[in-house]
Design a protein around this motif. Structure first.
Motif, short mmCIF file in Angstrom:
data_model
loop_
_atom_site.label_atom_id
_atom_site.label_comp_id
_atom_site.label_asym_id
_atom_site.label_seq_id
_atom_site.Cartn_x
_atom_site.Cartn_y
_atom_site.Cartn_z
N GLU A 1 8.74 7.13 6.07
CA GLU A 1 9.75 6.51 5.20
C GLU A 1 9.53 6.76 3.72
O GLU A 1 10.47 6.61 2.94
CB GLU A 1 9.82 5.00 5.49
CG GLU A 1 8.64 4.14 4.97
CD GLU A 1 7.40 4.17 5.85
OE1 GLU A 1 7.37 4.95 6.82
OE2 GLU A 1 6.44 3.43 5.56
N SER A 2 8.30 7.13 3.33
CA SER A 2 8.02 7.24 1.89
C SER A 2 7.01 8.35 1.64
O SER A 2 6.33 8.82 2.56
CB SER A 2 7.42 5.91 1.39
OG SER A 2 6.24 5.63 2.12
N ARG B 1 3.48 -8.64 -1.37
CA ARG B 1 3.79 -8.23 -2.75
C ARG B 1 4.73 -9.25 -3.39
O ARG B 1 4.57 -9.58 -4.57
CB ARG B 1 4.40 -6.81 -2.76
CG ARG B 1 3.35 -5.76 -2.46
CD ARG B 1 3.91 -4.38 -2.22
NE ARG B 1 2.83 -3.47 -1.83
CZ ARG B 1 3.00 -2.26 -1.33
NH1 ARG B 1 4.21 -1.78 -1.16
NH2 ARG B 1 1.95 -1.52 -0.99
N ASN C 1 8.02 -0.45 -3.67
CA ASN C 1 7.33 0.86 -3.60
C ASN C 1 8.03 1.88 -4.50
O ASN C 1 9.14 1.66 -4.99
CB ASN C 1 7.15 1.37 -2.16
CG ASN C 1 8.37 2.06 -1.59
OD1 ASN C 1 9.47 1.94 -2.09
ND2 ASN C 1 8.16 2.82 -0.51
N ASP D 1 2.58 2.03 -5.51
CA ASP D 1 2.11 3.17 -4.68
C ASP D 1 1.31 4.17 -5.52
O ASP D 1 0.19 4.49 -5.17
CB ASP D 1 3.23 3.94 -3.96
CG ASP D 1 3.63 3.30 -2.63
OD1 ASP D 1 2.98 2.32 -2.23
OD2 ASP D 1 4.59 3.78 -2.02
N PRO E 1 3.32 -5.71 3.59
CA PRO E 1 3.40 -5.41 2.16
C PRO E 1 4.58 -6.07 1.46
O PRO E 1 4.47 -6.48 0.29
CB PRO E 1 3.50 -3.87 2.10
CG PRO E 1 3.83 -3.43 3.46
CD PRO E 1 3.35 -4.48 4.41
N ASP F 1 -3.78 -0.14 7.34
CA ASP F 1 -2.75 -0.39 6.32
C ASP F 1 -2.14 -1.79 6.38
O ASP F 1 -2.41 -2.61 5.54
CB ASP F 1 -1.72 0.76 6.42
CG ASP F 1 -0.40 0.50 5.72
OD1 ASP F 1 -0.42 -0.12 4.66
OD2 ASP F 1 0.65 0.98 6.23
N ARG F 2 -1.30 -2.09 7.39
CA ARG F 2 -0.58 -3.37 7.41
C ARG F 2 -1.17 -4.34 8.46
O ARG F 2 -1.59 -3.90 9.53
CB ARG F 2 0.89 -3.15 7.74
CG ARG F 2 1.60 -2.30 6.72
CD ARG F 2 3.08 -2.24 7.03
NE ARG F 2 3.74 -1.30 6.12
CZ ARG F 2 5.02 -1.01 6.16
NH1 ARG F 2 5.81 -1.57 7.06
NH2 ARG F 2 5.54 -0.15 5.31
N TRP G 1 4.32 7.87 0.16
CA TRP G 1 3.04 7.21 0.50
C TRP G 1 2.71 7.47 1.97
O TRP G 1 1.60 7.85 2.31
CB TRP G 1 3.17 5.71 0.24
CG TRP G 1 1.89 4.94 0.38
CD1 TRP G 1 1.08 4.54 -0.63
CD2 TRP G 1 1.28 4.48 1.60
NE1 TRP G 1 -0.01 3.86 -0.11
CE2 TRP G 1 0.10 3.81 1.25
CE3 TRP G 1 1.61 4.59 2.95
CZ2 TRP G 1 -0.76 3.24 2.19
CZ3 TRP G 1 0.76 4.03 3.89
CH2 TRP G 1 -0.42 3.36 3.51
N ARG G 2 3.70 7.22 2.83
CA ARG G 2 3.46 7.33 4.28
C ARG G 2 3.12 8.75 4.65
O ARG G 2 2.27 9.02 5.51
CB ARG G 2 4.69 6.83 5.03
CG ARG G 2 4.52 6.74 6.54
CD ARG G 2 3.55 5.68 7.00
NE ARG G 2 3.87 4.38 6.47
CZ ARG G 2 3.01 3.35 6.44
NH1 ARG G 2 1.80 3.46 6.92
NH2 ARG G 2 3.37 2.20 5.92
N PHE H 1 11.80 0.23 1.94
CA PHE H 1 10.77 1.18 1.51
C PHE H 1 11.26 2.64 1.43
O PHE H 1 10.45 3.55 1.35
CB PHE H 1 9.53 1.13 2.41
CG PHE H 1 8.62 -0.05 2.17
CD1 PHE H 1 8.18 -0.37 0.89
CD2 PHE H 1 8.17 -0.85 3.22
CE1 PHE H 1 7.32 -1.44 0.67
CE2 PHE H 1 7.31 -1.93 3.00
CZ PHE H 1 6.90 -2.21 1.72
O1 AHR Z 1 2.26 -0.25 3.92
C1 AHR Z 1 2.21 0.46 2.73
C2 AHR Z 1 3.60 0.67 2.22
O2 AHR Z 1 4.37 1.33 3.21
C3 AHR Z 1 3.74 1.54 0.99
O3 AHR Z 1 3.73 0.86 -0.21
C4 AHR Z 1 5.11 2.09 1.20
O4 AHR Z 1 5.45 3.14 0.35
C5 AHR Z 1 5.04 2.43 2.63
O5 AHR Z 1 6.20 2.76 3.20
#
Ligand code: AHR
Length: 317
Positions: A40-41, A171, A223, A251, A167, A117-118, A43-44, A195
């Motif tokens: 999705e990003s 956040r 993000n 990020d 997140p 991560d999460r 970052w990912r 995201f």
């Molecule tokens: O879990 C981390 C978050 O997930 C990041 O900030 C975001 O960019 C990603 O999609």
């Protein structure tokens, strides 16, 4: 049998087999199943690259599954890792809730779990360790930076991350915690952008059509990708991002640094995706029956326009 018991038995069995001159669990190719959220990003994508390259470097077989941001796909992947009898399961849960049944199945199968991560909303005894960022602290850092920049006076539009994800929840919490100390800082409008850059742009377009949204002089995006999408919407509306609207996001991806160099983004709070080495150190510790802390945090910083140019070339992602 819980993960710890499993690890003990796993190590004991390895030693017994090694003693008999047979192939031990330590000798065979280690197989790790990884259920990733999606792509999705930026970052990912950097996170996935870090995980895949680290597995390859260590000669570990990685069964990698991309869930396209859907929890049901992640649950399917986790069940298939159990059916394939992988040695260790790793996953980054897209949202917090709804993991108990599948985690119970993994526990019954005796496969250790490392969370990346999460955070999932399960009893911590269901997994060995959680390796990732302190999302609450990231939210606090964004608000602290903003309070300084605006002298504690801001009308804020907020682009939240995926609804129900750790997140997004953390956040938002950390940001509001700091904001509470500044009566002049107000969130005037808030919506999810999931995201992604596309949904960040759509949400920002909606903000700009709304009287509350139009009154905002600050954007806080959970993000960078959503901030970058929002920047496009702001420019298309003839407004100057980074000047007319102060933008802070989270990020620290390279595109965000470029946007800071271009004067369109004001600050990014780092969330480091390069956690492949830490994750596979944990995998190896589990196999070697070494103890691990329940929580391993990733070190991160805050970057704004004043340092963007000097730092951009050294960014890894
Ligand atoms: O879990 C981390 C978050 O997930 C990041 O900030 C975001 O960019 C990603 O999609």
């Amino acid at each position: 049998m819980n993960a710890r018991t499993y690890i003990g038995i796993f190590a004991a069995a390895s030693l017994a087999l090694a003693g008999c001159g047979q192939k031990s669990a330590g000798d065979k190719q280690l197989v790790v199943g990884y259920s990733q959220i999606g792509a999705e990003s930026g970052w990912r994508q950097a996170n996935t690259a870090s995980i895949q390259s680290e597995a390859e470097k260590r000669g570990i077989t990685l069964k990698f599954s991309d869930a396209q941001q859907k929890q049901e796909n992640q649950i399917k992947a986790l069940r298939s890792f159990v059916a394939q009898k992988v040695d260790i399961i790793m996953f980054s849960p897209v949202v917090e809730s709804g993991w108990n049944p599948v985690m119970q199945e993994i526990k019954t199968a005796g496969i250790p779990v490392i969370v990346a991560d999460r955070r999932p909303d399960v009893d911590p005894s269901m997994y060995v360790t959680l390796i990732g960022s302190d999302f609450v602290e990231e939210g606090r850092r964004a608000a602290e930076w903003l309070a300084k920049k605006t002298n504690g006076k801001a009308r804020i539009a907020e682009l939240q991350g995926t609804v129900g994800s750790a997140p997004a929840l953390d956040r938002a919490k950390g940001f509001r915690e700091v904001m509470a100390r500044y009566p002049g800082m107000k969130i005037v409008i808030s919506q999810t952008g999931n995201f992604t850059r596309t949904e960040g742009k759509i949400a920002m377009e909606a903000f700009l059509k709304n009287p509350q949204g139009r009154s905002a002089n600050v954007l806080f995006a959970h993000n960078d990708d959503m901030a970058l999408g929002a920047i496009q919407a702001i420019e298309e509306a003839g407004i100057k991002p980074g000047t007319d609207i102060i933008i802070v996001s989270i990020d620290g991806v390279k595109d965000a640094f470029q946007a800071m160099v271009d004067g369109k983004l004001n600050c990014t709070v780092e969330c480091n995706p390069i956690i492949g080495p830490q994750l596979f150190d944990a995998v190896e510790a589990v196999v070697a029956n070494q103890p691990l802390p329940k929580r391993i945090e990733v070190k991160e910083g805050v970057y704004d326009q004043s340092v963007a140019k000097s730092v951009i070339d050294s960014r890894q992602y």
